[in-house]
Write a protein that holds these residues in place. Structure first.
Motif, mmCIF file in Angstrom:
data_model
loop_
_atom_site.group_PDB
_atom_site.id
_atom_site.type_symbol
_atom_site.label_atom_id
_atom_site.label_comp_id
_atom_site.label_asym_id
_atom_site.label_seq_id
_atom_site.Cartn_x
_atom_site.Cartn_y
_atom_site.Cartn_z
ATOM 1 N N SER A 661 0.873 -1.284 -0.168
ATOM 2 C CA SER A 661 0.586 0.220 -0.105
ATOM 3 C C SER A 661 0.560 1.224 0.314
ATOM 4 C CB SER A 661 -0.659 0.124 1.358
ATOM 5 O OG SER A 661 -1.739 -1.508 1.096
ATOM 6 N N ILE A 662 0.500 2.408 -1.038
ATOM 7 C CA ILE A 662 1.642 3.315 -0.846
ATOM 8 C C ILE A 662 0.449 4.286 -0.472
ATOM 9 C CG2 ILE A 662 2.570 4.585 -2.313
ATOM 10 C CD1 ILE A 662 3.872 2.191 -2.110
ATOM 11 N N PRO A 663 0.680 5.175 1.060
ATOM 12 C CA PRO A 663 -0.578 6.150 1.132
ATOM 13 C C PRO A 663 0.001 7.610 0.344
ATOM 14 C CG PRO A 663 1.751 5.937 2.678
ATOM 15 C CD PRO A 663 1.695 4.919 1.624
ATOM 16 N N THR A 664 -1.417 8.291 -0.222
ATOM 17 C CA THR A 664 -1.588 9.190 -0.295
ATOM 18 C C THR A 664 -2.178 10.179 0.606
ATOM 19 O OG1 THR A 664 -3.280 9.037 -1.737
ATOM 20 C CG2 THR A 664 -1.644 7.866 -2.505
ATOM 21 N N PRO A 665 -2.565 11.368 -0.142
ATOM 22 C CA PRO A 665 -3.122 12.476 0.518
ATOM 23 C C PRO A 665 -5.035 12.301 0.854
ATOM 24 C CG PRO A 665 -2.543 13.864 -0.990
ATOM 25 C CD PRO A 665 -2.300 11.877 -1.450
ATOM 26 N N LYS A 666 -5.106 11.245 -0.412
ATOM 27 C CA LYS A 666 -6.820 10.412 -0.155
ATOM 28 C C LYS A 666 -7.250 9.789 0.177
ATOM 29 C CE LYS A 666 -8.605 14.091 -3.056
ATOM 30 N NZ LYS A 666 -8.111 15.293 -4.284
ATOM 31 N N GLY A 667 -6.125 8.620 0.405
ATOM 32 C CA GLY A 667 -6.332 6.913 0.550
ATOM 33 C C GLY A 667 -4.890 6.597 0.292
ATOM 34 N N SER A 682 -6.527 3.018 -6.680
ATOM 35 C CA SER A 682 -5.963 4.030 -6.435
ATOM 36 C C SER A 682 -7.402 4.712 -5.892
ATOM 37 C CB SER A 682 -5.102 4.338 -7.695
ATOM 38 O OG SER A 682 -4.834 5.854 -6.900
ATOM 39 N N PRO A 683 -7.182 5.646 -5.062
ATOM 40 C CA PRO A 683 -8.023 6.309 -4.874
ATOM 41 C C PRO A 683 -7.889 7.918 -5.355
ATOM 42 C CG PRO A 683 -6.891 6.109 -2.717
ATOM 43 C CD PRO A 683 -6.161 5.490 -4.165
ATOM 44 N N VAL A 684 -7.391 7.686 -6.119
ATOM 45 C CA VAL A 684 -6.948 9.112 -6.349
ATOM 46 C C VAL A 684 -6.151 9.959 -7.367
ATOM 47 C CG1 VAL A 684 -4.324 8.990 -5.230
ATOM 48 C CG2 VAL A 684 -5.270 11.385 -5.101
ATOM 49 N N GLY A 685 -6.374 10.899 -8.006
ATOM 50 C CA GLY A 685 -5.606 11.484 -9.189
ATOM 51 C C GLY A 685 -5.881 10.225 -10.580
ATOM 52 N N THR A 686 -5.174 10.428 -11.350
ATOM 53 C CA THR A 686 -4.902 9.702 -12.125
ATOM 54 C C THR A 686 -3.393 9.639 -12.944
ATOM 55 O OG1 THR A 686 -6.284 11.296 -13.729
ATOM 56 C CG2 THR A 686 -4.807 10.094 -15.529
ATOM 57 N N GLY A 687 -3.822 7.564 -12.916
ATOM 58 C CA GLY A 687 -2.165 7.482 -12.766
ATOM 59 C C GLY A 687 -1.357 6.275 -13.732
ATOM 60 N N THR A 688 -0.005 6.348 -14.389
ATOM 61 C CA THR A 688 -0.071 5.365 -15.304
ATOM 62 C C THR A 688 0.734 4.214 -14.758
ATOM 63 O OG1 THR A 688 0.052 7.529 -16.732
ATOM 64 C CG2 THR A 688 1.464 5.793 -17.416
ATOM 65 N N LEU A 689 0.260 3.636 -15.193
ATOM 66 C CA LEU A 689 1.148 2.021 -15.100
ATOM 67 C C LEU A 689 2.367 1.947 -15.959
ATOM 68 C CD1 LEU A 689 1.492 -0.110 -13.549
ATOM 69 C CD2 LEU A 689 -0.454 -1.396 -14.407
ATOM 70 N N GLN A 715 -3.452 3.517 -18.163
ATOM 71 C CA GLN A 715 -3.550 4.470 -17.240
ATOM 72 C C GLN A 715 -5.038 4.625 -16.225
ATOM 73 O OE1 GLN A 715 -4.910 8.630 -19.758
ATOM 74 N NE2 GLN A 715 -6.661 9.144 -17.782
ATOM 75 N N VAL A 716 -4.354 4.237 -15.057
ATOM 76 C CA VAL A 716 -5.593 4.185 -13.473
ATOM 77 C C VAL A 716 -5.545 5.579 -13.198
ATOM 78 C CG1 VAL A 716 -4.691 3.524 -11.265
ATOM 79 C CG2 VAL A 716 -3.489 2.966 -13.072
ATOM 80 N N GLU A 717 -7.134 5.410 -13.246
ATOM 81 C CA GLU A 717 -8.589 6.590 -12.966
ATOM 82 C C GLU A 717 -8.678 6.202 -11.568
ATOM 83 O OE1 GLU A 717 -8.937 8.717 -14.271
ATOM 84 O OE2 GLU A 717 -8.286 8.187 -16.446
ATOM 85 N N LYS A 718 -8.714 7.017 -10.808
ATOM 86 C CA LYS A 718 -8.983 6.774 -9.240
ATOM 87 C C LYS A 718 -10.404 5.508 -8.704
ATOM 88 C CE LYS A 718 -11.176 11.115 -8.674
ATOM 89 N NZ LYS A 718 -11.222 12.167 -7.680
ATOM 90 N N GLY A 719 -10.545 5.114 -7.906
ATOM 91 C CA GLY A 719 -12.130 3.976 -7.428
ATOM 92 C C GLY A 719 -11.615 2.740 -8.251
ATOM 93 N N ARG A 720 -11.471 2.890 -9.166
ATOM 94 C CA ARG A 720 -11.251 1.093 -10.173
ATOM 95 C C ARG A 720 -10.212 0.767 -9.800
ATOM 96 N NH1 ARG A 720 -11.631 2.684 -16.245
ATOM 97 N NH2 ARG A 720 -12.181 -0.309 -16.396
ATOM 98 N N GLU A 721 -10.223 -0.700 -10.089
ATOM 99 C CA GLU A 721 -9.590 -1.985 -9.699
ATOM 100 C C GLU A 721 -9.128 -2.036 -11.516
ATOM 101 O OE1 GLU A 721 -10.509 -4.988 -7.199
ATOM 102 O OE2 GLU A 721 -11.217 -3.083 -5.456
#
Lengths: 726, 726
Positions: A661-667, A682-689, A715-721
């Motif tokens: 688990s990697i903490p961020t300001p939003k989880g 991810s619970p936050v922002g937009t990530g690039t895997l 692209q990793v969107e928040k709230g999705r697995e």
């Protein structure tokens, strides 16, 4: 998806810990909290903590200037009340209250504020503790939206009319987690919990108690009775506890207890072993301890297919737990001071562990102290620069602009101090009173203009430009950017050696010296100051070159390994980590050390500073695997402030699988990586895997882009697995 | 020679008082005394004092920044011992001891220091009080020859070797009169002595107690018994004590005493009358007080043939006694703060009264506070300048170079602050947050560039040049001299009006305003900035011109009358003094007031700041006759530092005779002057007795020189007595 930590457990943990620790949640923002002049509680608490050090029973304070809080401050806020409101006022210090400019008689504890627009001013004086305020009402509450000053300049003329142009600077009030009237800032204490020993060896009037691992707290003597002397020798090692003539800390005192009573020692100490020697008439039924700690949320996690690596991560985490206290301190046995260079690494590890922003802010404010700026932070030039760099990272990881706003004037004056100390060539060189530290390394030259200091100054100037930009101070941004650019070009002109393909260590009398050291070269890599060819040069000629003086401290190992990771050498670094930190574990380490030289043996490991047990065996800078594993193996790092954008670039580095688990300001970003699949949520922002794989991975949850040979992105969107098959 | 005070009495007085007060005698220099970082005790004590103000039961603190002491300081001194020596160590705070760089274990209270060269370092931490040290040995004693710093920068390298280039600034330790281990700085209290009331009027549950004159101290309630509320209303006038709704100070509290006990109130207050109202079940057998005061030597004296004038001098002296406390304060009832403009006058009066240099130094240090300099002293621009002027005078009267050395860096940074605030024309104008005070005067304009501020800045620059010269800082001396010269020429160019033969009040938008006020004009006279013709112009067109706005405060009356005296108008000023101060006496004043307007009547006199009893009836600036009578009637003033040279230029101003003592650093100059003879004896330097007489005086003790028409001079050597027949 069973790889992610069970949701229910996570939530339960959060609930259990929220009341103790320093989360800034919406719910808390609506509650009253104690407020003060920002930075003042931090300075006061750091004075208290840093002056608690003893060495062999002797008070051992810092050697830099300790500042104080403002003893007289004024708080105010304007409220618009739709109906009259009852408030309760709690203050630390003598105080007065004005409502809409009219003084209220006496020291009111309860007041009814009438409906309408109401300005509440409260002025508090306190010499020994920080003036602090807590107000409880239905809508009137103290929080960080109150304004505060240390001089309101509210003079009156001969008719009693107040000045209308005070020129006073008001800033937002400081807060932490003092959320009830009784929970006063002046009474701050870390939490404690009882902890039992695992073994006791008694021999005559001596007993040696083993707590099973290095720990920190208050020794408790149960059913203490009799008359005579008690000598308590603390040891991070058994040798130290037994070394009554050379151990670093002890307590010696007399008692005269007719009836038995439990007694807890006054000062908390670091130890695994406690060696207690008493006079014959003294008896102690049992020895236990109160473990002292900062309650913090358990957020960052890491496990993998490698049990030794998991142990390294766990021991690193425990090392960080012990050194994350009132502030991020260096080590638990000895200094317990706030050292900027040490704290800087703690911040970075913290982003992959507790993500406790309050601790970063407290430490940053305490380190900076107050004006006037007359010395480097901790008197060390490099430590001044790490202070800037810490703010750069803090913003990147948290996106917290409010803190930048608070820190910016303090940054400006500290940078002004630095720039005024440059020599005629615009470089920084040790002036009288400047400690050029860099690292504990035999014979390391600090003479002339050391390239490492210029490099850190350059990054500090970039930090200034960044913060000026955030605060829309265009003129300052242009100035700092230009200074950074100019210095960067000097660094290459003066220190880059084309034939060596590396930076030289220093310049003396205007001439580059022959010596090449690792420091400047490795920092230049992860500062991204080098082109690809230069990077390869540094890697081969410096980082992987055994003829270059080796690094002996986990402090600089941190950066050395980071530089290698930044160049994709995760497999090599994995081996190094297992050798180096695994080496300490093999020697029985229960926390990681200030310095480790595999060539030494036995109790030799405990010596430092010319003292038999001088070395700290629990030093925050020993915990760097937390950072490396989170940032370069799980591979998660923000690319825009507060994780609005981030990358996930996993490297197994030879592991079969890893998860964390990697903490961020939003989880927390939850991640599982194996040789055959990657799972992420991810619970936050937009990530690039970012995936490096021989064939194109498969993911039914998102589109996978090919970005190069064996290079894929998702692209990793928040709230999705996401589940990616490799 | 029976005019001089009986010698035996003088000696007896000195002996009686020496033990209580702050003389710097040789005997004391050889004793141990508590030491601290210079200025720190003063800042700490001034915080304590200035935050004691209450207004109608409400805490009323200052509105400027209050600084703090350094919480961690290091003291050291090197001793050469011919034999081992036992010492006792007393410290206020946690401390450690190093002997020749080697730490002594624990918190040693007694130590034996070996023979030979020994460096003793002691480091003390104290957050709430000032770190302070007292060491008692045969030759090892704490005094102001110890050095002290707030950051020793004593870092060590990895081998344990201490840094050899710390760059630390050490200064000489601060001291006062804490000469025994038990007499701790943190426990400082002024002295008290019991004082009885002269009258009590009882009516039901109310009693009004009259102490006969305005006074200061703690009300004592004898045999206080019963249950219920006690209300104590203080009044400098009877009207105020009875004005329970509008009096400035009161104490209201509840008691529940089953058996009677004496009770002394916690906060000292100013009052002549105390109005006590109790609940029916409360009984008080008697009310007295503890008079609170700073013990000080009785040195300056004045008596004359005019009984009213003598009363004026006595009441002035008592006014000064009441306002010379922990520091020179403004007034006893209300602010009790240290105001630089008020203190400046107290210094001047002090030179003709107690000559208590410790009080001048304490006040000067407390006013300056600490860096960074962000505001004017007390937020008032003119008050910043008076701070410089106070140092100019201090040096002239005392010749104390050591204090100049201590103050000089603080002077430099404050001057730097001022110079940076000049506008494009090089003049000082009120910026945001600057209070331009000048005087309490209806409608006085503070707009634009006020000439008065430039004049004070010019004198401040001259003070800087003087101090730079004393400390042999030639470059700085040249700089400040040039700035002073340039500003002086601007003052004449911009403000001197040839047709009005006077300085204009201000310049707005680059243009001289029409208004002429007294302030700049009268200061220019005794600063000696004007030529003879200009002086006459100012005298006729301003000082003696009723169309120019009149001065209503004794504060500016001080300077107005000084200017007239400086021009030989002693006869006129004598009449003014008797009118103005005599006027207050006729109204029953027992101390002199903050402001006096003869046109008012009855209780109107007590109003100020829009409050019925807002005016302070005991204000230090009301005591100026002390200064005028000493300097311009007895006519004694130093012309070289510390009275190495001085003049005595008596003016009877219409009196038949006058006699007095003028304190100097080396004892008192005793002087008797009548229309027929002058007697003088001096313990110091070389004086010039200047006599204006129709015929040549006769003196068998010295040669009389004729220096002009009716102008004669006589050289006064120390230790000799002179009798001059006129």
């Amino acid at each position: 998806m069973n790889i992610l930590y069970p949701k229910n457990l996570c939530v339960a943990l959060v609930i259990a810990i929220t009341s103790l620790c320093s989360l800034t949640t919406k719910a808390q923002e609506q509650k009253s909290t104690w407020i003060w002049y920002p930075g003042d509680f931090e300075i006061w608490l750091s004075n208290d903590m840093q002056n608690r050090r003893t060495e062999r029973g002797t008070f051992f304070p810092p050697f830099w200037r300790m500042d104080s809080h403002y003893v007289l401050v004024e708080f105010h806020k304007v409220f618009n009340l739709t109906e009259p409101e009852d408030i309760e006022i709690f203050a630390e210090g003598r105080y007065n209250v004005k409502i809409n400019g009219k003084m209220v008689s006496g020291y009111p504890k309860k007041l009814t504020i009438p409906a309408g627009q109401q300005k509440i001013n409260i002025k508090i004086h306190n010499q020994g503790h920080v003036p602090a305020l807590y107000i409880k009402g239905k809508t009137i509450k103290t929080d960080n939206t109150w304004l505060v000053t240390f001089e309101d300049k509210e003079w009156i003329d001969e008719t009693g009319k107040a000045s209308d142009q005070s020129g006073t600077t008001y800033v937002k009030a400081g807060t932490w987690n003092f959320n009830t009237p009784d929970n006063k800032p002046s009474a701050f204490k870390l939490a404690t919990r009882p902890q039992e020993a695992i073994n006791t060896e008694k021999k005559g009037n001596q007993q040696v108690i083993d707590f099973g691992k290095n720990t920190f707290g208050f020794v408790k003597l149960h059913q203490l009775k009799g008359k005579g002397k008690i000598q308590i020798y603390y040891g991070e090692s058994k040798e130290e506890a037994l070394g009554t003539k050379t151990c670093e800390t002890f307590d010696i005192f007399d008692i005269n207890n007719v009836s038995a009573k439990d007694s807890v020692l006054e000062l908390s100490k670091a130890f695994r072993y406690v060696n207690i020697v008493t006079d014959p008439e003294v008896s102690i039924a049992k020895v236990s301890m109160l473990y002292e700690y900062l309650p913090m949320k358990d957020r960052g996690r890491f496990t993998s297919s490698d049990a030794e690596l998991n142990k390294i991560w766990d021991v690193s985490k425990y090392t960080m737990e012990l050194t994350t206290r009132e502030f991020f301190i260096d080590g638990i046995k000895r200094d317990r001071w706030i050292w900027s260079g040490d704290a800087y690494q703690s911040y970075l590890m913290n982003y992959y562990l507790g993500f406790d922003s309050e601790s970063v802010k407290r430490t940053t404010l305490a380190l900076r102290g107050k004006e006037p700026t007359m010395s480097h932070i901790n008197t060390i030039m490099d430590y001044t620069f790490y202070w800037f760099l810490g703010i750069y990272d803090y913003y990147l990881y948290t996106g917290d602009k409010e803190f930048i706003e608070l820190a910016y004037p303090k940054m400006q004056s500290l940078m002004e101090f630095c720039l005024q100390r440059r020599n005629k060539d615009g470089l920084m060189q040790g002036l009288s009173g400047d400690w050029i530290f860099i690292d504990w390394a035999d014979g390391l030259s600090k003479k002339g203009e050391v390239s490492f200091e210029q490099l850190l100054l350059c990054r500090s100037l970039e930090t200034m430009a960044l913060c000026a930009d955030i605060l829309k101070d265009q003129k300052a941004k242009d100035f700092y950017s230009a200074e950074a650019k100019s210095l960067k070009s000097k660094i290459f002109n003066y220190y880059w050696n084309e034939s060596k393909q590396a930076f030289a260590h220093s310049r003396i009398d205007g001439k580059q010296t022959d010596n090449v050291t690792r420091y400047t070269n490795m920092f230049a890599i992860f500062f991204d100051y080098l082109n690809a060819q230069q990077k390869q040069g540094v890697k081969q000629n410096v980082l992987l070159n055994d003829n270059i003086q080796k690094i002996m401290t986990p402090y600089m190992r941190f950066y050395e390994l980071e530089a290698l990771c930044a160049m994709g050498e995760q497999n090599y670094v994995m081996k190094e980590m297992k050798d180096y930190w695994g080496g300490m574990l093999k020697l029985g380490a229960t926390t990681f050390w200030e310095e480790y030289n595999p060539a030494k043996s036995g109790a030799e490991h405990y010596t430092m500073y010319g003292r038999e047990f001088g070395k700290s065996l629990c030093h925050s800078w020993g915990a760097s695997p937390i950072y490396l594993l989170g940032k370069y193996y799980l591979g998660v790092r923000p690319t825009a402030p507060g994780y609005e954008n981030y990358t996930i670039e996993p490297h197994l580095g030879g592991l079969k699988w890893m998860q964390g688990s990697i903490p961020t300001p939003k989880g927390e970003i939850e991640l599982y990586v194996s040789t055959s699949e990657i799972k992420v949520k991810s619970p936050v922002g937009t990530g690039t895997l970012k995936i490096n794989n021989k064939k194109k991975p498969v993911c039914k949850d998102a589109t996978i882009k090919t970005v190069g040979k064996n290079q894929y992105e998702l692209q990793v969107e928040k709230g999705r697995e996401y589940l990616v098959k490799l």
